[in-house]
Design an enzyme around this catalytic site. Structure first.
Site, PDB file in Angstrom:
ATOM      1  N   PRO A  96     -11.551  -1.612 -35.486  1.00 32.88           N
ATOM      2  CA  PRO A  96     -11.464  -1.753 -36.947  1.00 32.88           C
ATOM      3  C   PRO A  96     -12.755  -1.276 -37.626  1.00 32.88           C
ATOM      4  CG  PRO A  96     -10.914  -3.831 -35.824  1.00 32.88           C
ATOM      5  CD  PRO A  96     -11.366  -2.880 -34.772  1.00 32.88           C
ATOM      6  N   GLY A 100     -17.327  -5.408 -38.365  1.00 28.74           N
ATOM      7  CA  GLY A 100     -18.381  -6.091 -37.605  1.00 28.74           C
ATOM      8  C   GLY A 100     -18.238  -5.866 -36.113  1.00 28.74           C
ATOM      9  N   GLY A 102     -18.831  -2.915 -34.537  1.00 33.96           N
ATOM     10  CA  GLY A 102     -19.657  -1.804 -34.040  1.00 33.96           C
ATOM     11  C   GLY A 102     -18.928  -0.474 -34.014  1.00 33.96           C
ATOM     12  N   SER A 103     -17.964  -0.279 -34.926  1.00 32.95           N
ATOM     13  CA  SER A 103     -17.177   0.955 -34.853  1.00 32.95           C
ATOM     14  C   SER A 103     -18.051   2.201 -35.053  1.00 32.95           C
ATOM     15  CB  SER A 103     -16.002   0.916 -35.839  1.00 32.95           C
ATOM     16  OG  SER A 103     -16.325   1.508 -37.051  1.00 32.95           O
ATOM     17  N   ALA A 105     -21.254   2.611 -34.338  1.00 33.52           N
ATOM     18  CA  ALA A 105     -22.075   2.834 -33.141  1.00 33.52           C
ATOM     19  C   ALA A 105     -21.217   3.388 -32.003  1.00 33.52           C
ATOM     20  CB  ALA A 105     -22.744   1.523 -32.709  1.00 33.52           C
ATOM     21  N   ALA A 106     -19.981   2.875 -31.881  1.00 33.90           N
ATOM     22  CA  ALA A 106     -19.109   3.342 -30.795  1.00 33.90           C
ATOM     23  C   ALA A 106     -18.672   4.791 -31.026  1.00 33.90           C
ATOM     24  CB  ALA A 106     -17.895   2.423 -30.671  1.00 33.90           C
ATOM     25  N   ASP A 147     -26.161  -3.331 -31.897  1.00 36.98           N
ATOM     26  CA  ASP A 147     -24.844  -2.683 -31.804  1.00 36.98           C
ATOM     27  C   ASP A 147     -24.882  -1.495 -30.850  1.00 36.98           C
ATOM     28  OD1 ASP A 147     -24.233  -4.501 -33.757  1.00 36.98           O
ATOM     29  OD2 ASP A 147     -23.241  -3.073 -35.084  1.00 36.98           O
TER      30      ASP A 147
HETATM   31  C1  MEV Z   1     -24.401  -6.357 -37.301  1.00 36.37           C
HETATM   32  O1  MEV Z   1     -23.434  -6.147 -36.266  1.00 36.37           O
HETATM   33  C2  MEV Z   1     -25.363  -7.422 -36.898  1.00 36.37           C
HETATM   34  C3  MEV Z   1     -26.495  -7.722 -37.888  1.00 36.37           C
HETATM   35  O2  MEV Z   1     -27.331  -8.689 -37.240  1.00 36.37           O
HETATM   36  C4  MEV Z   1     -27.290  -6.504 -38.241  1.00 36.37           C
HETATM   37  C5  MEV Z   1     -28.110  -5.950 -37.067  1.00 36.37           C
HETATM   38  O3  MEV Z   1     -28.387  -6.654 -36.109  1.00 36.37           O
HETATM   39  O4  MEV Z   1     -28.495  -4.773 -37.163  1.00 36.37           O
HETATM   40  C6  MEV Z   1     -25.963  -8.352 -39.157  1.00 36.37           C
END
Ligand code: MEV
Length: 307
Positions: A96, A100, A102-103, A105-106, A147
């Site tokens: 998705p 949150g 990590g799309s 980064a992946a 991430d």
């Molecule tokens: C994002 O997946 C996690 C956060 O802690 C940001 C980060 O670590 O870069 C909110």
């Protein structure tokens, strides 16, 4: 043709505090992945990137260095000392977007891996992670690096910013439900909002971050001992501290409550918050029931992951 993929991820505990040097724990979610395929094109055509899900095609020769899709290709080419490459990269993802997980980064990790294999360049995991991190900085401002680390290494990590990654034993499998609130989580904005809070009230925020750091240490021990009841309770406490930080949202709180009421051992938001996903730690036999209740409470999608 070369193909490579990278998984999604969830942060079990420690988001936000990790940006400020406290530890965090994240695990890969292999059920959802980004996949990049590189095919040759006629000489002189240059590099093209196609993100079919996003309906985007980018020709590297015409792209700006901060283009979200082209940035990783620029990083890769500079790293291996190439000006361009005659190739077409197609990327697809089941992770998705803005959830949150990590799309971004992946997607970057899959592209750089597929390009490296196509170009015959051998890159270590730490090199790949570093290149993806450069792109994360463009998208997210001040990312911690968690991430890119978890999606590139594809194993559970205990992460402290600027320190070598540590992995650890997961004694009992973690049964996790990842429930999407359907509301995008604007990572950059939420991370910026926490920074403003910290600048305005450093003592209060540092205390919140310290408490989260302590929970993460305890959670690592609990995972190593296979003590899932303690782990669940620690996730609940982490959620309370994230709420105090102002990064939860009513819809996330509803999902957390629904999971707990259905018997989850613990539940919290995961990632930057304000939207995105909630994770619930469950006993295997209750997974279906908790999943149903999460859907009932408004989750647009629930992923069942065993780590
Ligand atoms: C994002 O997946 C996690 C956060 O802690 C940001 C980060 O670590 O870069 C909110």
């Amino acid at each position: 043709m070369s193909q490579a993929s990278a998984p999604g991820k969830v942060i079990l505990l420690g988001e936000h505090a990790v940006v400020y040097g406290r530890p965090a724990i994240a695990v890969p979610v292999a059920q959802v992945r980004a996949t990049a395929t590189v095919e040759p094109v006629p000489p002189g055509s240059g590099l093209t990137l196609v993100a079919s899900d996003l309906d985007r095609t980018v020709h590297l020769a015409e792209a700006t260095p901060d283009d979200p899709l082209a940035a990783i290709a620029f990083q890769f080419l500079a790293h291996v000392d190439l000006d361009d490459l005659d190739a077409c990269v197609t990327v697809t993802s089941t992770i998705p977007i803005a959830g949150g997980m990590g799309s971004g980064a992946a997607v970057s990790a899959s592209i750089v891996r597929a390009l490296a294999s196509f170009a015959g360049a051998e890159l270590s995991l730490s090199e790949i992670s570093r290149l993806v991190f450069e792109v994360e900085k463009l998208h997210h401002g001040t990312p911690s690096g968690i991430d890119n680390t978890v999606v590139v290494y594809e194993r559970p990590v205990y992460f402290v910013r600027d320190k070598p990654i540590e992995t650890f034993a997961v004694r009992e499998p973690l049964h996790l439900l990842v429930a999407d609130s359907g509301i995008p989580s604007p990572t950059r904005k939420v991370v910026g909002m926490v920074r403003k809070g910290w600048q305005a009230e450093p003592v209060r925020y540092d205390f919140l971050f310290d408490q989260i750091g302590d929970l993460v240490e305890e959670a690592r021990n609990a995972i190593e001992d296979g003590d899932l009841y303690t782990l669940g309770a620690l996730m609940d406490q982490n959620q309370d501290l994230l709420q105090e930080m102002g990064v939860s949202a009513p819809q996330l709180d509803d999902l957390v409550e629904a999971a707990r009421a259905a018997g989850a051992l613990g539940a919290k938001l995961s990632g930057a918050g304000r939207g995105g996903n909630v994770i619930a730690l469950v006993e295997e036999e209750l997974a279906d029931e908790v999943e149903r209740e999460l859907q009932e409470a408004g989750a647009t999608r629930v992923i069942y992951a065993v780590v």
